[in-house]
Scaffold this motif. Sequence first.
Motif, PDB file in Angstrom:
ATOM      1  N   GLU A  94       3.368   8.792 -11.839  1.00  0.00           N
ATOM      2  CA  GLU A  94       3.453   9.715 -10.707  1.00  0.00           C
ATOM      3  C   GLU A  94       2.945  11.102 -11.107  1.00  0.00           C
ATOM      4  O   GLU A  94       2.174  11.730 -10.376  1.00  0.00           O
ATOM      5  CB  GLU A  94       4.897   9.802 -10.220  1.00  0.00           C
ATOM      6  N   ARG A  97      -0.664  11.174 -11.201  1.00  0.00           N
ATOM      7  CA  ARG A  97      -1.250  10.748  -9.909  1.00  0.00           C
ATOM      8  C   ARG A  97      -1.958   9.403  -9.999  1.00  0.00           C
ATOM      9  O   ARG A  97      -3.059   9.222  -9.484  1.00  0.00           O
ATOM     10  CB  ARG A  97      -2.176  11.830  -9.370  1.00  0.00           C
ATOM     11  N   GLU A  99      -1.607   5.591  -8.917  1.00  0.00           N
ATOM     12  CA  GLU A  99      -0.920   4.724  -7.960  1.00  0.00           C
ATOM     13  C   GLU A  99      -0.566   3.384  -8.604  1.00  0.00           C
ATOM     14  O   GLU A  99      -1.289   2.891  -9.482  1.00  0.00           O
ATOM     15  CB  GLU A  99      -1.814   4.470  -6.741  1.00  0.00           C
ATOM     16  N   ASP A 100       0.520   2.789  -8.136  1.00  0.00           N
ATOM     17  CA  ASP A 100       0.945   1.474  -8.634  1.00  0.00           C
ATOM     18  C   ASP A 100      -0.175   0.443  -8.524  1.00  0.00           C
ATOM     19  O   ASP A 100      -0.355  -0.376  -9.422  1.00  0.00           O
ATOM     20  CB  ASP A 100       2.148   0.954  -7.847  1.00  0.00           C
ATOM     21  N   THR A 101      -0.911   0.488  -7.435  1.00  0.00           N
ATOM     22  CA  THR A 101      -1.962  -0.504  -7.183  1.00  0.00           C
ATOM     23  C   THR A 101      -3.179  -0.326  -8.081  1.00  0.00           C
ATOM     24  O   THR A 101      -4.026  -1.204  -8.142  1.00  0.00           O
ATOM     25  CB  THR A 101      -2.409  -0.449  -5.716  1.00  0.00           C
ATOM     26  N   LYS A 109       5.297  -1.698 -14.446  1.00  0.00           N
ATOM     27  CA  LYS A 109       5.800  -0.328 -14.292  1.00  0.00           C
ATOM     28  C   LYS A 109       7.298  -0.330 -14.566  1.00  0.00           C
ATOM     29  O   LYS A 109       8.020  -1.197 -14.083  1.00  0.00           O
ATOM     30  CB  LYS A 109       5.518   0.160 -12.877  1.00  0.00           C
TER      31      LYS A 109
END
Length: 129
Positions: A94, A97, A99-101, A109
Amino acid sequence: MANNTDYRTDYVGTLFDNAESNPSKITLAFTMAGKALEQGHSASVILMVDAVHLALPNALDNVDIGAPFKPAKELLEAFIDKGGNVLVCGACMEHNRIEDTAIDTRFTKISGDDVVALLMHAKGSLQLN
């Protein structure tokens, strides 16, 4: 931990640097984690701080510090093939910056609580910071 609440692994390596800042630490992290697997231990590598950038697909493609070490991508693939886990700090993602995807689908994660639990239950660890 996402998809896994068992915080037990014999060996935990923590990595803090990305490919631009210190490729030697990346190579050493996956070399030693692979050695743990070769010796019959379970092993995980946690990507934290700037190392979360290594969770992006193909991030290790050009990391090669030379002999006697293997290229980092080769070390990573062997580590995963032998049952090693690559874990990524969610808060660090986070902060950076990411993203999980965006991360490699083979990586998991995890939270700060997960990091502490993994370290507290491990038989040994190597912190490359």
